[in-house]
Design a protein around this motif. Sequence first.
Motif, PDB file in Angstrom:
ATOM      1  N   ASP A 278       0.839  -1.219   0.000  1.00 40.83           N
ATOM      2  CA  ASP A 278       0.000   0.000   0.000  1.00 40.83           C
ATOM      3  C   ASP A 278       0.867   1.259   0.000  1.00 40.83           C
ATOM      4  O   ASP A 278       0.575   2.229  -0.702  1.00 40.83           O
ATOM      5  N   GLU A 279       1.960   1.242   0.783  1.00 39.95           N
ATOM      6  CA  GLU A 279       2.891   2.381   0.816  1.00 39.95           C
ATOM      7  C   GLU A 279       3.529   2.597  -0.551  1.00 39.95           C
ATOM      8  O   GLU A 279       3.737   3.727  -0.990  1.00 39.95           O
ATOM      9  N   MET A 280       3.846   1.502  -1.204  1.00 39.34           N
ATOM     10  CA  MET A 280       4.471   1.555  -2.525  1.00 39.34           C
ATOM     11  C   MET A 280       3.552   2.264  -3.523  1.00 39.34           C
ATOM     12  O   MET A 280       4.001   3.103  -4.317  1.00 39.34           O
ATOM     13  N   LYS A 281       2.269   1.938  -3.482  1.00 35.96           N
ATOM     14  CA  LYS A 281       1.313   2.587  -4.383  1.00 35.96           C
ATOM     15  C   LYS A 281       1.198   4.081  -4.081  1.00 35.96           C
ATOM     16  O   LYS A 281       1.150   4.900  -5.001  1.00 35.96           O
ATOM     17  N   MET A 292       3.192  -8.285  -7.690  1.00 40.00           N
ATOM     18  CA  MET A 292       1.789  -8.670  -7.555  1.00 40.00           C
ATOM     19  C   MET A 292       1.649 -10.120  -7.092  1.00 40.00           C
ATOM     20  O   MET A 292       0.818 -10.423  -6.228  1.00 40.00           O
ATOM     21  N   ALA A 293       2.459 -11.008  -7.638  1.00 36.20           N
ATOM     22  CA  ALA A 293       2.392 -12.421  -7.240  1.00 36.20           C
ATOM     23  C   ALA A 293       2.731 -12.581  -5.760  1.00 36.20           C
ATOM     24  O   ALA A 293       2.100 -13.369  -5.044  1.00 36.20           O
ATOM     25  N   THR A 294       3.713 -11.806  -5.275  1.00 35.63           N
ATOM     26  CA  THR A 294       4.121 -11.879  -3.869  1.00 35.63           C
ATOM     27  C   THR A 294       3.015 -11.377  -2.946  1.00 35.63           C
ATOM     28  O   THR A 294       2.727 -11.983  -1.908  1.00 35.63           O
ATOM     29  N   VAL A 295       2.388 -10.264  -3.318  1.00 35.10           N
ATOM     30  CA  VAL A 295       1.314  -9.688  -2.498  1.00 35.10           C
ATOM     31  C   VAL A 295       0.097 -10.609  -2.476  1.00 35.10           C
ATOM     32  O   VAL A 295      -0.527 -10.814  -1.429  1.00 35.10           O
ATOM     33  N   LEU A 307      -9.516  -8.725   0.634  1.00 35.12           N
ATOM     34  CA  LEU A 307      -8.287  -8.036   0.240  1.00 35.12           C
ATOM     35  C   LEU A 307      -7.725  -8.655  -1.040  1.00 35.12           C
ATOM     36  O   LEU A 307      -7.271  -7.943  -1.945  1.00 35.12           O
ATOM     37  N   GLY A 308      -7.772  -9.978  -1.126  1.00 34.18           N
ATOM     38  CA  GLY A 308      -7.313 -10.663  -2.330  1.00 34.18           C
ATOM     39  C   GLY A 308      -8.120 -10.271  -3.550  1.00 34.18           C
ATOM     40  O   GLY A 308      -7.573 -10.080  -4.643  1.00 34.18           O
ATOM     41  N   LYS A 309      -9.445 -10.122  -3.378  1.00 36.31           N
ATOM     42  CA  LYS A 309     -10.311  -9.678  -4.479  1.00 36.31           C
ATOM     43  C   LYS A 309      -9.935  -8.268  -4.938  1.00 36.31           C
ATOM     44  O   LYS A 309      -9.909  -7.976  -6.134  1.00 36.31           O
ATOM     45  N   ASP A 310      -9.644  -7.388  -3.948  1.00 39.30           N
ATOM     46  CA  ASP A 310      -9.251  -6.005  -4.283  1.00 39.30           C
ATOM     47  C   ASP A 310      -7.966  -5.992  -5.108  1.00 39.30           C
ATOM     48  O   ASP A 310      -7.845  -5.231  -6.080  1.00 39.30           O
ATOM     49  N   ILE A 311      -7.021  -6.834  -4.725  1.00 40.31           N
ATOM     50  CA  ILE A 311      -5.739  -6.872  -5.448  1.00 40.31           C
ATOM     51  C   ILE A 311      -5.937  -7.500  -6.826  1.00 40.31           C
ATOM     52  O   ILE A 311      -5.317  -7.074  -7.807  1.00 40.31           O
ATOM     53  N   HIS A 312      -6.827  -8.485  -6.931  1.00 41.10           N
ATOM     54  CA  HIS A 312      -7.166  -9.064  -8.234  1.00 41.10           C
ATOM     55  C   HIS A 312      -7.755  -7.983  -9.140  1.00 41.10           C
ATOM     56  O   HIS A 312      -7.412  -7.896 -10.332  1.00 41.10           O
TER      57      HIS A 312
END
Length: 579
Positions: A278-281, A292-295, A307-312
């Motif tokens: 989140d800080e990175m963004k 992305m794969a790591t997160v 949270l996984g859906k949001d990142i997807h």
Amino acid sequence: MFIKHKNAITSFTHLSNFLLKSDSGTQKQTMISKLKKCSELKDLETVYATMIKNNADQDCFLMNQFVSACSNFSRMDYAILAFTQMEDSNVFVFNAMIKGFVRCCYPIKALEFYLNMLKARVSPTSFTFSSLIKACRLVTAVAFGEAVHGQIWKNGFESHVFVQTAMIDFYSNLSRIVESRRVFDEMPERDVFAWTTMISGHTRVRDLSSARRLFEEMPERNIVSWNTMIDGYARMGNVESAEFLFNMMPTKDLITWTTMINCYSQSKQFREAVAVFDEMKIAGVSPDEVTMATVISACAHLGALDLGKDIHLYVMQNGFNLDVYIGSALIDMYAKCGSLDRSLVIFFKLQEKNLFCWNSVIDGLAVHGYAEEALTVFSRMEREKITPNRVTFISVLSACTHAGLVEEGRKRFLSMTIDYSIPPEIEHYGCMVDLLGRAGLLEDALELIRSMRIEPNSIIWGAMLCGCKLHRNLEIAQVAVDKLMVLEPDNSGYYILLVNMYAEANQWGEVSKVRATMKERGVQKKSPGSSWIEMEGMIHEFVASDKSHPISGEIYTLLAELAGQLKLAGYVPEFGSIS
């Protein structure tokens, strides 16, 4: 009059030569352009035919370009053929040949060509040695590297920063850190790349104290220097030091952020990994597929479906390709978060599937109890000629264990070793012992343990003990506990399991003996494990008997109500456990 006529002839000759040279130069540029544009092997053949026709196959500069083009197609046989037709090769052509062999993974050939170069009395350049050092690294033989190192000194490149840095990297890649450091210390001048390469060498052999000292001594640092140190600490699991340097960095790039996210993930600090993302963004740094794969993997371990859906959604909105890396991470995440349907949708939507994708979906099906379906997917994977690995068989054997498919499990275990030459590891043996133990085949499980080619550890004996508990076999349970007391003398769980078994059998004298042994050895009850649940985007952590949660009173009231309803439904709790 004669003088004027003579001057006219001279001028005409100069003009003719100029036009010929100009025409030759244009022709050369055309061929160079065509060589760079070669997209197929037949294009390369056509250009070489033109070179022969125009006698340009003797031009060293053009041959240099041709050899480079050959290496692009991994056809160094073409380069060798063209090289042998040359009457006089210069150092640039030899360098191109050596570099081409290294690029196409023919390191011995590269070293042989260097010997041919010396026989032809062609003096090497720094570029010659940079390729030779890479060849030595591919061969992974110190003797070759030392011989090349001697040639470097002989030809006067001992003070050349780029060449010496390559030698530092060569020695450190072979874990010859003493030789690597000697080269570094003897360098009259060092640039930031040389410093960073030496630091990387120390981190590679896990000598972080030496790496940190060099890092502090550096006259100037760049982002790569900082990233090397952070990565070194991350691989050692030293999160605190990695975090300190990360916070101290004046500027951070994509590698910095991804390394820190990975550092937290490897140390099972998954919430911190997501927080750094989140800080990175916020910092305006765009993630890549690795990030992305790591997160997504961190979300999987947290069980954070929302949270996984949001990142997807972030993946789709920001134009990421659903490649095998992100794809396999999403399959795994949805399966671990309880959404098997979504996991399967991702799997079947993937245009390209690698082994990780197949492993993720097989494991997801196995964990959710769909053993038959997991085995069906495995069979389809075999039909599509995807070679399974050790991880695949852990999931397959796990599926057999959950479904109690004893004969199927035995068949797959044998197939792993016979058909795929994968030697069983602790995890595979653990699955088989668990499978046999659950099925009540305790003697078979014990025989398997005694036939193991590797020393059984606590995972194996723990699985054996669980099978004994399930089928109330105190005799074999005692054998397992005796082993576990040696392997993990401070683990109270095994003692308590044995205590409960003796209590169920009304052998109270044995209960007292085990408790006395625990007291004598100072074995304390283990800290309780924790579990996570995600609600409205927040991760809540729970521990047995813990009352630190803000609404713990309401939670325990609801649990009491559920217990009452279970009693009304006829449920009778088991009080065999006296831990």
